[in-house]
Design a protein around this motif. Sequence first.
Motif, PDB file in Angstrom:
ATOM      1  N   SER A 188       0.804  -1.223   0.000  1.00  0.00           N
ATOM      2  CA  SER A 188       0.000   0.000   0.000  1.00  0.00           C
ATOM      3  C   SER A 188       0.837   1.272   0.000  1.00  0.00           C
ATOM      4  CB  SER A 188      -0.928  -0.004   1.211  1.00  0.00           C
ATOM      5  OG  SER A 188      -0.147  -0.201   2.374  1.00  0.00           O
ATOM      6  N   ASN A 189       2.024   1.248   0.570  1.00  0.00           N
ATOM      7  CA  ASN A 189       2.789   2.486   0.672  1.00  0.00           C
ATOM      8  C   ASN A 189       4.265   2.173   0.904  1.00  0.00           C
ATOM      9  OD1 ASN A 189       3.343   2.209   3.526  1.00  0.00           O
ATOM     10  ND2 ASN A 189       1.181   2.697   3.859  1.00  0.00           N
ATOM     11  N   PRO A 190       5.136   3.177   0.859  1.00  0.00           N
ATOM     12  CA  PRO A 190       6.565   2.917   1.013  1.00  0.00           C
ATOM     13  C   PRO A 190       6.897   2.228   2.325  1.00  0.00           C
ATOM     14  CG  PRO A 190       6.187   5.197   0.389  1.00  0.00           C
ATOM     15  CD  PRO A 190       4.855   4.602   0.633  1.00  0.00           C
ATOM     16  N   GLY A 191       6.145   2.549   3.385  1.00  0.00           N
ATOM     17  CA  GLY A 191       6.431   1.955   4.687  1.00  0.00           C
ATOM     18  C   GLY A 191       6.214   0.453   4.674  1.00  0.00           C
ATOM     19  N   THR A 192       5.046   0.020   4.144  1.00  0.00           N
ATOM     20  CA  THR A 192       4.780  -1.419   4.113  1.00  0.00           C
ATOM     21  C   THR A 192       5.720  -2.116   3.145  1.00  0.00           C
ATOM     22  OG1 THR A 192       3.028  -0.925   2.561  1.00  0.00           O
ATOM     23  CG2 THR A 192       2.363  -1.327   4.823  1.00  0.00           C
ATOM     24  N   LEU A 193       6.097  -1.429   2.092  1.00  0.00           N
ATOM     25  CA  LEU A 193       7.025  -2.036   1.130  1.00  0.00           C
ATOM     26  C   LEU A 193       8.373  -2.283   1.793  1.00  0.00           C
ATOM     27  CD1 LEU A 193       7.317  -2.889  -1.868  1.00  0.00           C
ATOM     28  CD2 LEU A 193       8.359  -0.672  -2.272  1.00  0.00           C
ATOM     29  N   LEU A 194       8.800  -1.327   2.593  1.00  0.00           N
ATOM     30  CA  LEU A 194      10.087  -1.463   3.286  1.00  0.00           C
ATOM     31  C   LEU A 194      10.042  -2.653   4.248  1.00  0.00           C
ATOM     32  CD1 LEU A 194      12.824   0.117   3.545  1.00  0.00           C
ATOM     33  CD2 LEU A 194      11.886   1.074   5.623  1.00  0.00           C
ATOM     34  N   ASP A 195       8.921  -2.757   5.001  1.00  0.00           N
ATOM     35  CA  ASP A 195       8.773  -3.887   5.916  1.00  0.00           C
ATOM     36  C   ASP A 195       8.754  -5.194   5.143  1.00  0.00           C
ATOM     37  OD1 ASP A 195       8.662  -2.173   8.010  1.00  0.00           O
ATOM     38  OD2 ASP A 195       6.468  -2.057   8.047  1.00  0.00           O
TER      39      ASP A 195
END
Lengths: 204, 484
Positions: free
Chosen positions: A31-38
């Motif tokens: 959904s967003n850069p944060g979840t992608l990073l995780d």
Amino acid sequence: MLKQLTRQIKLSMGIFESNGDTTYGVLAEFSNPGTLLDAARETRKAGYRYFDTHSPFPVHGMDKAMGLGQSIIGPIVFGGALAGLALAVWMQWWMGAIDYPLNISGKPFFSTEPSTPIMFELTILFSALTAVAAMLALNGLPRPYNPLFYSENFRRATDDGFFLHIGANDGQFELERTQEFLESIGGYNVEVIEDRETATATSE
Amino acid sequence: MANHPQSGQQAEYYEGPPTLVKGEHSFHDITNLVSHHAEKKTPMAWLAAFSVASLGVVLLLTMLAYQVWNGVGVWGNNQPVAWGWPIVNFVFWVGIGHAGTLISAVLFLFRQSWRTSINRAAEAMTIFAVICALIFPTFHVGRVWVVYWMLPIPNQMEMWPQFKSPLLWDVFAVSVYFTVSLLFWYVGLVPDLATLRDRAKNIWRKRVLGFFSLGWTGANRHWRNYEKTYLILAGLATPLVLSVHSVVSFDFAVSIIPGWHTTIFPPYFVAGAIFSGFAMVMTLLVVARVIYNLKDLITLDHLEKMNIVILVTGSIVGFAYITEFFVAWYSMVEYEQYAFLNRAIGPYAWAYWIMMTCNLIAPQLFWVRRFRRSIPLMFAISIVVNIGMWFERFVITITSLHRDFLPSSWGYYTPTFVDIGTFIGSFGLFFFLFLLFLRFVPMVAVSEVKGVMPEADPHFYDDHGDGHSAGTPTPAPQPSGGTS
């Protein structure tokens, strides 16, 4: 051995070889850069190595999350800079003092001071050309054909989509398991990417 | 799910992120806002402007053809003023180019994120201004068909260029500047061209954009090398931009003409170049942001910051004008003193005082915050500044030459219609190229603007509370939804 090395180099360019069949890999959206990073962190923790993330802009911390080191562009460019400098020195010395010496107001045929501007300019020119050439070479670009382009949804990777792709040639890759894994770490729109070019090549 | 050990220390920073993009825009809105201008049907106003610019290009080509056919005698140049308008125009255009590199490279190194919304247009302006600049020395050589003699190309005459000449340094400096600017611009464009490619409906449009976007997919393995390259290019362009106008100033400063032979020239030329370049960026963007409805991306804050740069560099330039007079007086060299006195009260005093008014006095209005934020005023001043900077080069070139060491050859220089026509034509070419850019290329660096939005930070989605405890990641929205 050599095949392994080629695979590694291609991986560093973000190119994944199909694993005998036509499956190129599995793509999941986040959904967003944060979840992608995780997700990248989780994927690496789960033991996957042949994977890549795609985002419309570089995500801070992603290199670390994916376990990638520093880019080696810097030292390469330094080599280009030295080449440019050497060429400028040699050119001005050989052309001005050896091959075609001209006496201008009794000035020396070659000296550092009047040679400095061109030495500087050629150093910059060669560095810049090396930087761009090295960037394209290390990234395996231009790459007009990429199986990911078959995905309609993937078009949003340059707009507002955040994707994680696991290559089929990863040692741990098993179609169902990998799909489930991507869903378990928050991925959606999970789809299998087919390398249709190899598909046509094998059928012919 | 995942821990962010470092997020705690940076919590303060994330609490008040600077708002570089005004209004409520998602990533997709930014893409739309910029891309649709390159995708929509050609507007009538664009066609009208493009026709006018094309007329300018026709004028330029006619004048250049006329000059090539008849020789450089059709210009006003003669002894003792052997360098007339062509050199003035060359320095003027090169100077304008400098702001683009300054915005894209120097501000990048200083982590001035506000540059992202203006750097694309400013870099395009650089490239087009350098193209306009290169026309003048190219045709000034007289026999333009042997212009390649300036480059060290092996030839049947067994001759090489003279590397001790500042004019040859200039050949290298400006052509390297052009090449590096073009590379820098193109590398920056690749992700945005990929954005346009992925939005393209027409197969041919997709193919052309696919060719130029090199197969970019936004892969992080690519971004890694890409960001490094971009940083290195910025690092290279920064000393380069300072060197280019320094080398241009060597054309003058290395000679022994009173009024030219001064060590202040390199920094003074560089400051002047940045000054005129920012004014040109201002002129273009004030118009473009209204026509293209980019007020949320190119905000009043951006324009204000540029006005501060104009104020600073304008004051540096003005200080240099005064320093020159002081040094002439202090040097006790009669010729030097005369050259400067002659500038201020001689036959070209009118040009000198136009320069002083436009460059030193006009920008001082920007000390007042209300003036810095007034669109009509900044538009007017940006034009005034460029007029002033053109006159600066005119004053330096013409007044230093028109009264040389031999009073019997003193004269008054006047341009011919060919000089004037070529100069007007070069503006035509500049706007011709700039309009093509506005029509076909994303005029704002989309991926960079997205990157400076608070939503681009992975930690933006951590617990919005104190930022200390690791929160659960934002749940996935419905597939149709974009970002929050």
